[in-house]
Design an enzyme around this catalytic site. Structure first.
Site, PDB file in Angstrom:
ATOM      1  N   LYS A  97       0.871  -1.179   0.000  1.00  0.00           N
ATOM      2  CA  LYS A  97       0.000   0.000   0.000  1.00  0.00           C
ATOM      3  C   LYS A  97       0.906   1.227   0.000  1.00  0.00           C
ATOM      4  CE  LYS A  97      -3.838   1.723   2.904  1.00  0.00           C
ATOM      5  NZ  LYS A  97      -4.665   1.387   4.082  1.00  0.00           N
ATOM      6  N   SER A 172      -9.460   1.276   2.905  1.00  0.00           N
ATOM      7  CA  SER A 172      -8.633   2.092   2.037  1.00  0.00           C
ATOM      8  C   SER A 172      -7.559   1.306   1.280  1.00  0.00           C
ATOM      9  CB  SER A 172      -7.961   3.189   2.863  1.00  0.00           C
ATOM     10  OG  SER A 172      -7.134   2.622   3.863  1.00  0.00           O
ATOM     11  N   SER A 196      -9.520  -1.310   7.011  1.00  0.00           N
ATOM     12  CA  SER A 196      -8.953  -1.105   5.682  1.00  0.00           C
ATOM     13  C   SER A 196      -8.201  -2.279   5.067  1.00  0.00           C
ATOM     14  CB  SER A 196      -8.026   0.104   5.695  1.00  0.00           C
ATOM     15  OG  SER A 196      -8.792   1.251   5.525  1.00  0.00           O
TER      16      SER A 196
END
Ligand code: GLN
Length: 477
Positions: A97, A172, A196
């Site tokens: 990420k 996310s 997330s």
């Protein structure tokens, strides 16, 4: 070497490049292939880079593809394998990420503020994986500063759900989940402050694991809400999640909240708790059916199903959306254009121009609830409620080994569907946030339903990840 032989080798290599299939490779199967000499890490890495080239134009999971780094690491990994210095992750391509720092690479956190920011050091997780000979394919898309549940709040572009391109991949860590689900990497790292890792894994039909708070270092991961943030893997199966977890966990002198622990739990008869508060009106019927089927499956496997109550569940979202923005408002103070990020001509101008609306909203909410006069009414009260939520879990875990429910109350929604309605978006975090507020480990695994992916959410006791992963891994076996 005779020219004829040379040409033959080149043809063989080209053939492998064009025919090598990466679909459904797991860490275990890729490791076997590398170990048995079926392919090299350079070949494997090239196959993934090719896949990214083919698929990412559509899916848009990656903000940055670190091709040169990946190929250099793959070469080194092949050397390690030759010398017999291989670990289970050596030579296997992964993605991060884009809030994990990788030295010398861009790290944007999905924000215009950090569009040109180059990481000066490796995050501890990155360092650990680098040491094991992992191959870094790139950095994946996220909602700006990890604030969101759909990946639509990234300052750069929207990632699509590989299962249905009209839908969001969740957030996310949506880029990481989409990359794993579309075979653009073997596994990926995400961060989970309120769901997330688990919610995007649920939406994309893969496994997402958030370990106990403190088991994996947060050092070098751009902070959102420090008492809730947790690093973890997104993988194809539970075994892979365990492999990555084992590789990244441990005490870190740069993160004083990390702890060491031993977990020798034996699993004899499993007790699974089902909270009555998780099956209410807001739960999509299809999701409910899939979860009820999963409960039946576990029952058939011999598990005891026990009805439990988590009475403060209804306050979890309100509590999270006070504590997380409060911590975020403090953490994001460092982005002023002087210490970090883009600089035009003044702190206010920088923050006005380069932060997106969701981030600004959270900074304002957080500053408000921390301000004198409102602190007692909001922040302090939320801290008290947080303790009540944690106590509910403590009570429940006196009776059960794990708690089962849905990861998300809804199916992966259409891109744009909830963008204008922040409440609807926040509601999709209803089952995940209480886990972060309590510091517990939890995993989302795909249910067996046909149609759009639905995640089964299993919540474990602190530091009992082995028990949790064992129960998760047993599903459907
Ligand atoms: N969706 C939640 C939020 O927007 C959780 C985000 C996260 O876990 N990083 O705050």
């Amino acid at each position: 070497m005779r020219p004829f032989l040379k040409i033959k080798i080149i043809i063989l290599k080209l053939k492998k490049y064009f025919t090598m299939k990466v679909e459904n490779l797991t860490i275990e199967s890729a490791h076997k292939g590398l170990k048995n000499g079926e392919f090299t890490s350079v070949e494997l890495t090239n196959a993934y880079l090719k896949k990214i080239e083919e698929r990412d134009e559509e899916i848009k999971a990656f903000i940055t593809v670190t091709k040169d780094l990946a190929l250099a690491q793959a070469k080194e990994a092949d050397e390690m394998i030759k010398k017999g210095e291989m670990t289970i992750l050596t030579g296997i391509p992964c993605a991060f990420k884009d809030n994990y720092l990788i030295k010398g690479e861009k790290c944007t956190a999905g924000s215009k503020f950090l569009e040109n920011y180059i990481a000066p050091y490796d995050a501890t997780v990155v360092k650990k994986l680098r040491k094991q000979g992992a191959v870094f394919l790139g950095k994946t898309n996220l909602d700006e500063f990890a604030m969101g549940s759909s990946c639509e709040k990234s300052a750069f572009f929207k990632t699509k759900n590989p299962v249905d391109l009209e839908r969001v991949p969740g957030g996310s860590s949506g880029g990481s989940a989409a990359a794993v689900a579309s075979d653009m990497c073997v596994y990926a790292l995400g961060s989970d402050t309120g769901g997330s890792i688990r919610q995007p894994a649920s939406f994309c039909g893969v496994v997402g694991f958030k370990p106990t708070y403190g088991t994996v270092s947060r050092n070098g991961i751009i902070a959102f809400a420090s008492s809730l943030d947790q690093a973890g893997p997104i993988t194809k199966n539970v075994i892979d999640a365990q492999i990555v977890f084992e590789a990244i966990k441990g005490v870190d002198e740069y993160d004083p909240t990390t702890l060491d622990y031993t977990d020798n739990e034996k699993l004899s008869d499993i007790k699974i708790g089902v909270p009555k508060e998780y099956f209410t009106d807001g739960l999509d019927k299809e999701v409910e059916k899939a979860i009820r089927n999963a409960i039946d499956d576990y029952k058939k496997m011999g598990a005891q199903i026990i009805d439990i109550s988590l009475p403060h569940t209804q306050y979890a979202l309100a509590c999270y959306y006070i504590i997380a923005p409060a911590e975020a408002s403090a953490n994001l103070a460092r982005f002023d254009g002087l210490r970090y990020g883009q600089n035009i001509d003044g702190i206010i101008e920088n923050r006005t121009k380069y932060f997106g609306s969701e981030v600004k909203k959270r900074i304002m909410l957080g500053t408000y609830t921390l301000s004198s006069g409102y602190y007692d009414a909001y922040y302090k009260k939320a801290l008290k409620v947080r303790t009540l939520i944690k106590n509910d879990f403590d009570e429940a875990f006196k009776k059960v080994d794990v708690i089962l429910g849905p990861t998300s109350p809804c199916l992966p929604f259409k891109i744009g569907e909830k963008q204008e309605d922040p409440m609807a978006m926040y509601l999709s975090d209803i089952y995940t946030v209480s886990v972060n507020l309590s510091g517990l480990p939890a995993i989302s695994i795909p249910s067996k339903n046909k149609g759009l992916p639905i995640g089964i959410h299993l919540i474990g006791q602190s530091f009992k990840e082995k028990t949790l992963l064992k129960i998760a891994n047993n599903y459907g076996k």
